[in-house]
Design an enzyme around this catalytic site. Structure first.
Site, PDB file in Angstrom:
ATOM      1  N   GLY A 151       0.792  -1.219   0.000  1.00 12.83           N
ATOM      2  CA  GLY A 151       0.000   0.000   0.000  1.00 12.83           C
ATOM      3  C   GLY A 151       0.826   1.273   0.000  1.00 12.83           C
ATOM      4  O   GLY A 151       0.393   2.307  -0.490  1.00 12.83           O
ATOM      5  N   GLY A 159       4.476   1.320  -0.775  1.00 12.59           N
ATOM      6  CA  GLY A 159       5.721   1.356  -1.520  1.00 12.59           C
ATOM      7  C   GLY A 159       6.015   0.084  -2.282  1.00 12.59           C
ATOM      8  O   GLY A 159       5.259  -0.884  -2.258  1.00 12.59           O
ATOM      9  N   ASP A 186       1.086  -5.881  13.680  1.00 12.78           N
ATOM     10  CA  ASP A 186       0.775  -6.616  12.450  1.00 12.78           C
ATOM     11  C   ASP A 186       1.538  -7.930  12.405  1.00 12.78           C
ATOM     12  O   ASP A 186       2.153  -8.280  11.390  1.00 12.78           O
ATOM     13  CB  ASP A 186       1.106  -5.761  11.225  1.00 12.78           C
ATOM     14  CG  ASP A 186       0.392  -6.278   9.964  1.00 12.78           C
ATOM     15  OD1 ASP A 186      -0.635  -6.985  10.106  1.00 12.78           O
ATOM     16  OD2 ASP A 186       0.860  -5.989   8.853  1.00 12.78           O
TER      17      ASP A 186
END
Length: 674
Positions: A27, A29, A145
């Site tokens: 999202g 790079g 994450d």
């Protein structure tokens, strides 16, 4: 000069980093595999900021997250299992982040190739991953994450946690905009999905969801779509093979929907993962004053058994003991107060001390008898002749290696904080800190005359120091990669070093001249050792082999195969007849050094054996494991003598003093003296 897929010009960034392959896009790079021209084309990873967002606010947020990843890598990258930030810069109006390349595959790919994980494999994963997270949380950072694709199993078997692009400081737990969700569906807990809040317990939820995915082969998102967070109460029904009740309870607590009901820290999880082992029972009798003459001779046992063979604790002959037995009586009378000494079933921890010296400590169960008129029968464990005397603190990061001087007075330790510290082994006081390396110090060794200290670092150099003054003598350059291990020959003339690129270098210790390079290993050389006669060099590698070399000629003698994983540590007995190796396959192998024949395999560790050491008399072997345990073995018979569990993190290195009385071990940034 241009990428055939997207047309982006492949310029050499900063005249140093050359992209060679696209690794994908996300999202924020694009990611490229690259070469570092300044480091002999060593591989690295380039992240180019190319956000796929619209609007000023979204672009600003994306930029903040990209910069945040660079800051986190700079902050956390000193941990060996977190990628190191190599550079962060702006070129041609684009932002770039360059980080260490991790050679391995992520756990999702491993799941697809090898199938579901069993309970033992998940436990090993947890211990390794929690050790990384402990450092992350210690720096007050929450990853937010954690999932299989963000965990890479490196070629040496260790896990590496990647992608800190959405990590957040613990001091600011709420997102700027209420209701913002961040993380990955299925792995992110309720508090992240509903309000953008994140706590250490949030990462622990994601860890457990990852474990479930690897145990079952089912993505948590598939269940979340149908049941929301209801799946966490019936996750067991999706498993293809059963797990133990105790381990299931740990996962239950990690997967609680409300974060307050989960484990709140890494330490709480580790405590349940590694409960203390029950003590083996044996009958003991504590002697009373009426059954012993006074005063107590220094070598007379004060604790005996009524049956043969006798089990006793003997006062060390070197100790100055003049305390009569009445002191022992008074101590026990105080412990067993009048209100409790007659009760049956009293559980107690008894420490018998004479003259301030602890002779033995055990958990006792008082069964009958009135003290002091009768002896007190107890159930107790055998006394241990290994005692933890002190813990040394001073390093700010992971300690990789320890070494003891030949006179037994000085301890040296090398750390990821780029320093070497010298300690007074007897008092535990820090003597001085040696600085000069620009990266982690992986290995230290002291010359037989006690005058020179050698240190190997992942800055590709070896430094020689005057041990007495701390002055740097010279720097040896010649390795094209990390220097993992160093050893000095018994005559003090030759220095040996093993490297990440699979080579071994031989050096003249006095002049610093490079003598020769030994090629033969196909991967990282983790450990080197030289036989007492100075004729044989032994090396252990990620390629799962041990190689024996003629130190004088550099010719390979033979290759020993038998381990199924990385050989992390090798040691040779003082008589030069026996070789011992510790491996990532959780075993220790004992070999005949002359013939190369495997004598036996020692099993008992539940995690990778990262360090081994042999006592000066050649009778005792000590091994340190990644799960924090130290095991003591009879080298001749292979019998396990005892298990030491004082460490809370993996034991990276071990050293035994020349007199055989002191054991030194390191875990995390502390050193323990036994």
């Amino acid at each position: 000069m241009f990428c055939s897929n997207c047309g982006v010009g492949l310029v050499v960034l900063r005249n140093r980093y050359r992209p060679i392959k696209s690794l994908g896009a996300g999202g924020f790079g694009k990611t490229y595999l690259a070469e570092d021209i300044d480091k002999l084309n060593q591989k690295c990873v380039i992240k180019q900021f190319a956000p796929q967002v619209q609007g000023t606010r979204e672009l600003q947020k994306a930029t903040e997250l990209f910069e945040q990843e660079a800051r986190r890598l700079e902050q956390l990258g000193e941990h060996p299992q977190i990628p190191t930030l190599l550079a962060y810069f702006k070129q041609d109006n684009r932002l770039y982040l360059v980080q260490q390349f991790i050679d391995g595959q992520n756990l999702l790919d491993e799941l697809k190739q090898q199938g579901i994980f069993n309970e033992q494999k998940i436990k090993e994963l947890l211990l390794d991953l929690l050790d990384i997270l402990k450092t992350v949380h210690h720096h007050k950072v929450i990853h937010r994450d954690i999932k299989p694709v963000n965990i890479i199993r490196r070629s040496d078997g260790k896990l590496v946690l990647i992608d800190f692009g959405i990590s957040k400081q613990l001091t600011a737990t709420v997102m700027t905009q209420v209701g913002t969700t961040i993380g990955s569906y299925g792995y992110a807990p309720l508090e992240q999905m509903q309000g953008g809040k994140a706590y250490p317990a949030s990462d622990l939820y994601s860890v457990s969801a990852t474990c479930f995915h690897l145990l079952s082969g089912i993505h948590p998102w598939q269940l979340w779509q149908r049941q929301g967070y209801g799946w966490v109460s019936n996750w067991r029904q999706h498993l293809q093979q059963p797990i133990s009740h105790a381990f299931g309870q740990i996962l239950d607590k990690l997967l609680q929907e409300e974060y307050q009901q989960r484990y709140q820290s890494i330490e709480q999880v580790l405590q349940d993962l590694n409960p203390p082992s029950p003590l083996p029972p044996t009958q003991l009798v504590i002697a009373t004053p009426s059954s012993r003459p006074s005063p107590l001779p220094p070598t007379q046992p004060i604790v005996t058994t009524p049956s043969s063979p006798p089990l006793s604790v003997t006062v060390p002959s070197q100790a100055q003991i003049s305390t009569p037995p009445v002191k022992l009586k008074a101590s026990l009378q105080k412990f067993f107060s009048p209100n409790t000494k007659r009760k049956k079933g009293l559980l107690a921890v008894v420490a018998i001390t004479v003259g301030g010296l602890v002779l033995t400590k055990f958990v006792s169960y008082v069964r009958y008898g009135l003290f002091p008129t009768n002896p007190i029968p107890v159930i107790a464990s055998k006394d241990s002749d290994v005692f933890l005397t002190k813990t040394l603190e001073g390093h700010s990061s992971l300690i990789r290696s320890v070494a003891i001087s030949p006179d037994g007075k000085t301890l040296a330790s090398g750390s990821d904080d780029k320093t070497i510290k010298l300690w007074n082994l007897k008092t535990g006081k820090q003597i001085r800190t040696l600085t000069g390396h620009s990266h982690w110090v992986f290995s230290v060794a002291i010359s037989p005359d006690g005058k020179t200290l050698a240190s190997g670092s992942i800055d590709d150099t070896i430094k020689l120091w005057n041990l007495e003054t701390g002055e740097q003598i010279r720097t040896l350059t010649g390795h094209s990669g990390d220097v993992n291990s160093v050893a000095i020959s018994p005559d003090g003339k030759t220095l040996v070093s093993g490297s990440i690129n699979g080579t071994i270098e031989l050096w003249n210790l006095e002049t610093g001249e490079q003598i020769r390079t030994l090629d033969g290993h196909s991967s990282n050389v983790y450990s080197v050792a030289i036989s007492p006669d100075g004729k044989t060099l032994v090396s252990g590698s990620v390629d799962k082999t041990i190689k024996l070399w003629n130190l004088k000629t550099g010719k390979e003698i033979r290759t020993l195969k038998g381990h199924s994983s990385t050989v992390f540590s090798v040691a040779i007995s003082p008589d030069g007849k026996t070789l011992v190796s510790g491996s990532g396959d959780n075993t220790i192998k004992v070999w005949n050094l002359e013939t190369g024949e495997q004598i036996r395999t020692l099993e008992g560790h539940s995690s990778s054996v990262d360090s081994v050491a042999i006592s000066p008399d050649g009778k005792t072997l000590v091994s340190g494991s990644r799960n924090g345990t130290i095991k003591v073995w009879n080298l001749e018979t292979g019998e396990q003598i005892r298990n030491l569990t004082e460490h809370s993190r993996g034991v990276n290195s071990l050293a035994i003093s020349p007199d055989g009385k002191t054991l030194v071990s390191s875990d995390g940034n502390t050193i323990k003296i036994w």
